[in-house]
Design a protein around this motif. Structure first.
Motif, PDB file in Angstrom:
ATOM      1  N   LYS A   1      10.918  17.076  -6.253  1.00 49.03           N
ATOM      2  CA  LYS A   1      11.426  17.913  -5.147  1.00 49.03           C
ATOM      3  C   LYS A   1      10.265  18.545  -4.385  1.00 49.03           C
ATOM      4  CE  LYS A   1      15.928  19.158  -7.051  1.00 49.03           C
ATOM      5  NZ  LYS A   1      16.787  20.229  -7.536  1.00 49.03           N
ATOM      6  N   ASN A   2       9.268  19.056  -5.102  1.00 48.08           N
ATOM      7  CA  ASN A   2       8.108  19.690  -4.465  1.00 48.08           C
ATOM      8  C   ASN A   2       7.299  18.709  -3.630  1.00 48.08           C
ATOM      9  OD1 ASN A   2       8.749  22.186  -5.545  1.00 48.08           O
ATOM     10  ND2 ASN A   2       7.380  21.950  -7.301  1.00 48.08           N
ATOM     11  N   LYS A   3       7.357  17.426  -3.985  1.00 51.98           N
ATOM     12  CA  LYS A   3       6.633  16.394  -3.242  1.00 51.98           C
ATOM     13  C   LYS A   3       7.480  15.796  -2.123  1.00 51.98           C
ATOM     14  CE  LYS A   3       3.612  15.314  -7.097  1.00 51.98           C
ATOM     15  NZ  LYS A   3       3.270  14.348  -8.180  1.00 51.98           N
TER      16      LYS A   3
ATOM     17  N   PHE B   1       3.084   5.749  -3.404  1.00 49.24           N
ATOM     18  CA  PHE B   1       4.273   6.397  -3.955  1.00 49.24           C
ATOM     19  C   PHE B   1       4.229   6.423  -5.482  1.00 49.24           C
ATOM     20  CE2 PHE B   1       8.575   6.048  -5.709  1.00 49.24           C
ATOM     21  CZ  PHE B   1       9.161   7.188  -5.183  1.00 49.24           C
ATOM     22  N   TYR B   2       4.033   5.267  -6.104  1.00 47.62           N
ATOM     23  CA  TYR B   2       4.050   5.207  -7.566  1.00 47.62           C
ATOM     24  C   TYR B   2       2.869   5.944  -8.183  1.00 47.62           C
ATOM     25  CZ  TYR B   2       8.076   2.206  -7.518  1.00 47.62           C
ATOM     26  OH  TYR B   2       9.359   1.741  -7.349  1.00 47.62           O
ATOM     27  N   ARG B   3       1.715   5.890  -7.545  1.00 47.50           N
ATOM     28  CA  ARG B   3       0.524   6.570  -8.066  1.00 47.50           C
ATOM     29  C   ARG B   3       0.566   8.075  -7.806  1.00 47.50           C
ATOM     30  NH1 ARG B   3      -4.111   4.670  -4.842  1.00 47.50           N
ATOM     31  NH2 ARG B   3      -3.409   6.372  -3.520  1.00 47.50           N
ATOM     32  N   ASP B   4       0.816   8.470  -6.568  1.00 49.43           N
ATOM     33  CA  ASP B   4       0.663   9.876  -6.183  1.00 49.43           C
ATOM     34  C   ASP B   4       1.945  10.698  -6.316  1.00 49.43           C
ATOM     35  OD1 ASP B   4      -1.889   9.036  -5.590  1.00 49.43           O
ATOM     36  OD2 ASP B   4      -1.619   9.098  -3.414  1.00 49.43           O
TER      37      ASP B   4
ATOM     38  N   GLU C   1       0.819  -1.216   0.000  1.00 45.95           N
ATOM     39  CA  GLU C   1       0.000   0.000   0.000  1.00 45.95           C
ATOM     40  C   GLU C   1       0.854   1.268   0.000  1.00 45.95           C
ATOM     41  OE1 GLU C   1      -3.287   2.124  -0.668  1.00 45.95           O
ATOM     42  OE2 GLU C   1      -3.080  -0.047  -0.777  1.00 45.95           O
ATOM     43  N   GLU C   2       1.912   1.294   0.779  1.00 44.62           N
ATOM     44  CA  GLU C   2       2.802   2.456   0.812  1.00 44.62           C
ATOM     45  C   GLU C   2       3.436   2.685  -0.567  1.00 44.62           C
ATOM     46  OE1 GLU C   2       6.251   4.196   3.778  1.00 44.62           O
ATOM     47  OE2 GLU C   2       6.162   2.027   3.474  1.00 44.62           O
ATOM     48  N   CYS C   3       3.860   1.615  -1.209  1.00 46.23           N
ATOM     49  CA  CYS C   3       4.463   1.737  -2.541  1.00 46.23           C
ATOM     50  C   CYS C   3       3.421   2.076  -3.594  1.00 46.23           C
ATOM     51  CB  CYS C   3       5.226   0.468  -2.896  1.00 46.23           C
ATOM     52  SG  CYS C   3       6.754   0.319  -1.932  1.00 46.23           S
TER      53      CYS C   3
ATOM     54  N   ASP D   1      -0.132  -3.371 -10.981  1.00 49.00           N
ATOM     55  CA  ASP D   1       0.420  -2.913 -12.265  1.00 49.00           C
ATOM     56  C   ASP D   1       0.351  -1.393 -12.342  1.00 49.00           C
ATOM     57  OD1 ASP D   1       0.823  -5.432 -13.349  1.00 49.00           O
ATOM     58  OD2 ASP D   1      -0.927  -5.372 -14.650  1.00 49.00           O
ATOM     59  N   PHE D   2       1.377  -0.782 -12.925  1.00 49.68           N
ATOM     60  CA  PHE D   2       1.381   0.668 -13.169  1.00 49.68           C
ATOM     61  C   PHE D   2       1.867   0.959 -14.581  1.00 49.68           C
ATOM     62  CE2 PHE D   2       1.814   0.582  -8.547  1.00 49.68           C
ATOM     63  CZ  PHE D   2       0.852   1.510  -8.178  1.00 49.68           C
ATOM     64  N   ASN D   3       1.406   2.085 -15.109  1.00 44.98           N
ATOM     65  CA  ASN D   3       1.923   2.625 -16.366  1.00 44.98           C
ATOM     66  C   ASN D   3       3.021   3.618 -15.984  1.00 44.98           C
ATOM     67  OD1 ASN D   3       2.504   4.146 -18.636  1.00 44.98           O
ATOM     68  ND2 ASN D   3       0.379   4.276 -19.308  1.00 44.98           N
ATOM     69  N   LEU D   4       4.269   3.221 -16.185  1.00 44.62           N
ATOM     70  CA  LEU D   4       5.428   4.050 -15.870  1.00 44.62           C
ATOM     71  C   LEU D   4       5.952   4.649 -17.173  1.00 44.62           C
ATOM     72  CD1 LEU D   4       7.545   4.928 -13.673  1.00 44.62           C
ATOM     73  CD2 LEU D   4       8.857   2.919 -14.373  1.00 44.62           C
TER      74      LEU D   4
END
Length: 140
Positions: free
Chosen positions: A92-94, A22-25, A17-19, A40-43
């Motif tokens: 950096k802003n995140k 990270f990858y989504r937000d 869930e933490e990852c 799955d993610f679209n990177l």
């Protein structure tokens, strides 16, 4: 110009869930299929799959490149030159903490590139880079 095809990579994470967050937000990856053990993610047009694996105490190994300690293994994406700056500023802003801050590697040489390294919440090292001239991607 090199032909670019989507790749698939699967990486281990000890906190799904933490990852996922990270990858989504943080990275802005669109989420695809998932289960209680993988997502799955679209990177940037490539398929990244995070898979649950219990946490390991293994230390990150590094190799020296251009005077910097580059984490091994690592993965990432070659971005268009114009996109690298805005993406690094967004990170950096995140509040992303960099292992290697964004900078220009091999400046004025074959393979000149912008690069940056950071870790996901599971400790996986990511490198995002961009070439001023994409034809230099495999230059010697």
């Amino acid at each position: 110009m090199p032909t670019i095809s989507p790749f698939h990579i699967a990486i281990p994470v000890h906190n799904l869930e933490e990852c996922r967050i990270f990858y989504r937000d943080i990275l802005g990856c669109k989420e695809g299929r998932s289960s209680d053990h993988w997502v799955d993610f679209n990177l940037f047009g490539h398929q990244l799959v995070i898979h649950y694996k219990p946490k390991s105490d293994e230390k990150i190994h590094t190799n020296t490149v251009d005077g910097k300690s580059v984490p091994v293994p690592h993965y990432g994406v070659v971005l268009p030159w114009q996109e690298f700056d805005s993406f690094s500023k967004s990170l950096k802003n995140k509040g992303v903490l960099f292992v290697i801050e964004p900078y220009i590697r091999f400046e004025g040489q074959n393979g000149e590139q912008a690069t940056m390294f950071f870790l996901d919440p599971a400790g996986n090292a990511l490198e995002f880079k961009a070439f001023k001239d994409i034809n230099q991607l495999f230059a010697k």
